[in-house]
Motif scaffolding. Structure first.
Motif, mmCIF file in Angstrom:
data_model
loop_
_atom_site.group_PDB
_atom_site.id
_atom_site.type_symbol
_atom_site.label_atom_id
_atom_site.label_comp_id
_atom_site.label_asym_id
_atom_site.label_seq_id
_atom_site.Cartn_x
_atom_site.Cartn_y
_atom_site.Cartn_z
ATOM 1 N N ASN A 67 0.853 -1.329 -0.038
ATOM 2 C CA ASN A 67 0.140 0.098 0.093
ATOM 3 C C ASN A 67 0.810 1.071 -0.058
ATOM 4 N N LEU A 68 1.990 1.219 0.578
ATOM 5 C CA LEU A 68 2.716 2.429 0.750
ATOM 6 C C LEU A 68 3.586 2.653 -0.662
ATOM 7 N N ARG A 69 3.818 1.529 -1.165
ATOM 8 C CA ARG A 69 4.306 1.548 -2.571
ATOM 9 C C ARG A 69 3.588 2.210 -3.614
ATOM 10 N N LYS A 70 2.326 1.737 -3.593
ATOM 11 C CA LYS A 70 1.266 2.186 -4.324
ATOM 12 C C LYS A 70 1.044 3.893 -4.342
ATOM 13 N N ARG A 71 0.837 4.085 -2.917
ATOM 14 C CA ARG A 71 0.534 5.355 -2.559
ATOM 15 C C ARG A 71 1.762 6.276 -3.039
ATOM 16 N N ALA A 72 2.872 5.863 -2.752
ATOM 17 C CA ALA A 72 4.176 6.778 -3.052
ATOM 18 C C ALA A 72 4.120 6.750 -4.819
ATOM 19 N N GLU A 73 3.760 5.798 -5.300
ATOM 20 C CA GLU A 73 3.627 5.819 -7.094
ATOM 21 C C GLU A 73 2.570 6.977 -7.404
ATOM 22 N N ARG A 74 1.375 6.821 -6.946
ATOM 23 C CA ARG A 74 0.527 7.724 -6.894
ATOM 24 C C ARG A 74 0.886 9.541 -6.773
ATOM 25 N N GLN A 75 1.706 9.543 -5.736
ATOM 26 C CA GLN A 75 2.161 10.775 -5.350
ATOM 27 C C GLN A 75 3.091 11.348 -6.624
ATOM 28 N N VAL A 76 4.096 10.363 -6.684
ATOM 29 C CA VAL A 76 4.938 10.815 -7.685
ATOM 30 C C VAL A 76 4.256 11.185 -9.156
ATOM 31 N N GLU A 77 3.250 10.181 -9.785
ATOM 32 C CA GLU A 77 2.527 10.474 -10.791
ATOM 33 C C GLU A 77 1.904 11.893 -10.900
ATOM 34 N N ASP A 78 1.028 12.019 -9.708
ATOM 35 C CA ASP A 78 0.304 13.545 -9.522
ATOM 36 C C ASP A 78 1.254 14.621 -9.631
ATOM 37 N N ALA A 79 2.780 14.587 -8.834
ATOM 38 C CA ALA A 79 3.482 15.345 -8.929
ATOM 39 C C ALA A 79 3.813 15.804 -10.317
ATOM 40 N N HIS A 80 3.977 14.950 -11.250
ATOM 41 C CA HIS A 80 4.458 14.850 -12.847
ATOM 42 C C HIS A 80 3.195 15.826 -13.179
ATOM 43 N N ARG A 81 1.982 15.219 -13.198
ATOM 44 C CA ARG A 81 0.833 15.518 -13.951
ATOM 45 C C ARG A 81 0.387 16.833 -13.579
ATOM 46 N N ALA A 83 2.237 19.098 -11.868
ATOM 47 C CA ALA A 83 3.245 20.162 -11.579
ATOM 48 C C ALA A 83 3.194 21.461 -12.100
ATOM 49 N N VAL A 84 2.450 21.827 -12.918
ATOM 50 C CA VAL A 84 2.369 23.167 -13.590
ATOM 51 C C VAL A 84 1.059 23.667 -13.078
ATOM 52 N N ALA A 85 0.356 23.132 -12.294
ATOM 53 C CA ALA A 85 -0.927 23.655 -11.817
ATOM 54 C C ALA A 85 -0.962 25.256 -11.329
ATOM 55 N N GLY A 86 0.093 25.290 -10.500
ATOM 56 C CA GLY A 86 0.091 26.466 -9.685
ATOM 57 C C GLY A 86 0.576 27.586 -10.644
ATOM 58 N N PHE A 87 1.540 27.444 -11.741
ATOM 59 C CA PHE A 87 2.026 28.252 -12.594
ATOM 60 C C PHE A 87 0.827 28.497 -13.694
ATOM 61 N N ALA A 88 0.056 27.411 -14.067
ATOM 62 C CA ALA A 88 -1.038 27.827 -14.996
ATOM 63 C C ALA A 88 -2.127 28.607 -14.440
ATOM 64 N N ARG A 89 -2.356 28.242 -12.886
ATOM 65 C CA ARG A 89 -3.455 29.097 -12.465
ATOM 66 C C ARG A 89 -3.091 30.545 -12.322
ATOM 67 N N ASP A 90 -1.899 30.930 -12.377
ATOM 68 C CA ASP A 90 -1.373 32.162 -12.013
ATOM 69 C C ASP A 90 -1.449 32.950 -13.412
ATOM 70 N N ILE A 91 -1.315 32.201 -14.541
ATOM 71 C CA ILE A 91 -1.295 32.863 -15.778
ATOM 72 C C ILE A 91 -2.804 33.141 -16.599
ATOM 73 N N LEU A 92 -3.790 32.280 -15.787
ATOM 74 C CA LEU A 92 -5.077 32.422 -16.622
ATOM 75 C C LEU A 92 -5.503 33.852 -16.560
ATOM 76 N N SER A 93 -5.241 34.702 -15.682
ATOM 77 C CA SER A 93 -5.783 36.280 -16.035
ATOM 78 C C SER A 93 -5.083 36.778 -17.328
ATOM 79 N N ILE A 94 -3.982 36.248 -17.767
ATOM 80 C CA ILE A 94 -3.589 36.800 -19.307
ATOM 81 C C ILE A 94 -4.549 36.397 -20.223
#
Length: 224
Positions: A67-81, A83-94
């Motif tokens: 379970n820990l291994r699967k949770r770590a894999e999901r966290q790594v996958e989410d981090a890659h998928r 990763a640009v969420a914060g940056f994208a949210r900031d440039i939406l105003s453009i």
């Protein structure tokens, strides 16, 4: 001499009756004692129980590790998928500002001045490139005009009465929304269509508009 000897009784035997001979009872067989437990067998049972407990602990530890291994894999996958969420949210105003610039120029006046038309084409090109970059990073623009209102994707700002659209559908998009993969970056701000209200019934005591008029009953004269 002979008669005297016959009349004599042995001393110590006078007045005593002969005791009956009782046969001896047979001895009861001795109770069988249970055999003593084999210490080796007892030790084997104890070891088997200990092995079962250790096996259960091992299985639990293996399941927790998986379970820990699967949770770590999901966290790594989410981090890659995402990763640009914060940056994208900031440039939406453009993108919002580009849309405001285009909406500020009425359609019937865009061809009046050549310089204005060139400027307008430049803004349209910038907006197109902006949306292309967002799409390359799996960022989708949400323009729900005419779609049913979805509280998971839309934010209702006001209602639009007497709309030709079905009740509860999006009648106006105030601000477009954006979604990164399956995660919402910003909900679309919309106006929701509202059907015309049903005419309220007449007040109490007032006759209905379609109700036929009825003659009042004649008053009876008192008998003198």
């Amino acid at each position: 001499m002979t008669e005297e000897n016959e009349n004599e009784t042995p001393q110590g035997a006078e007045g005593e009756a002969a005791e009956p001979v009782v046969p001896e009872a047979a001895e009861a067989p001795a109770a069988e004692t249970p055999p003593e437990e084999d210490p080796h067998a007892v030790r084997i049972v104890e070891l088997e129980g200990e092995v079962a407990r250790m096996r259960d602990q091992l299985l639990r530890a293996m399941a927790e590790t998986e379970n820990l291994r699967k949770r770590a894999e999901r966290q790594v996958e989410d981090a890659h998928r995402y990763a640009v969420a914060g940056f994208a949210r900031d440039i939406l105003s453009i993108g919002d500002n580009l849309e405001r610039a285009l909406d500020a120029i009425p359609d019937d006046r865009r061809g009046e001045h050549e310089l204005l038309q060139i400027l307008l084409e430049g803004v349209i090109a910038v907006q197109s490139d902006f949306l292309s970059v967002l799409s390359a990073h799996k960022i989708e623009r949400l323009d729900p005009m005419g779609e049913p209102f979805d509280p998971n994707l839309h934010e209702a700002m006001y209602e639009v009465p007497d709309s030709d659209l079905p009740n509860g559908s999006v009648a106006h998009v105030m601000q477009a929304g954006y979604r990164l993969h399956d995660r919402l970056l910003r909900a679309a701000r919309v106006g929701v269509a509202k059907s015309a209200t049903v005419q309220a019934p007449s007040a109490v005591g007032e006759p209905a508009a379609d109700a036929p008029a009825t003659d009042a009953p004649d008053k009876e004269e008192p008998i003198l």
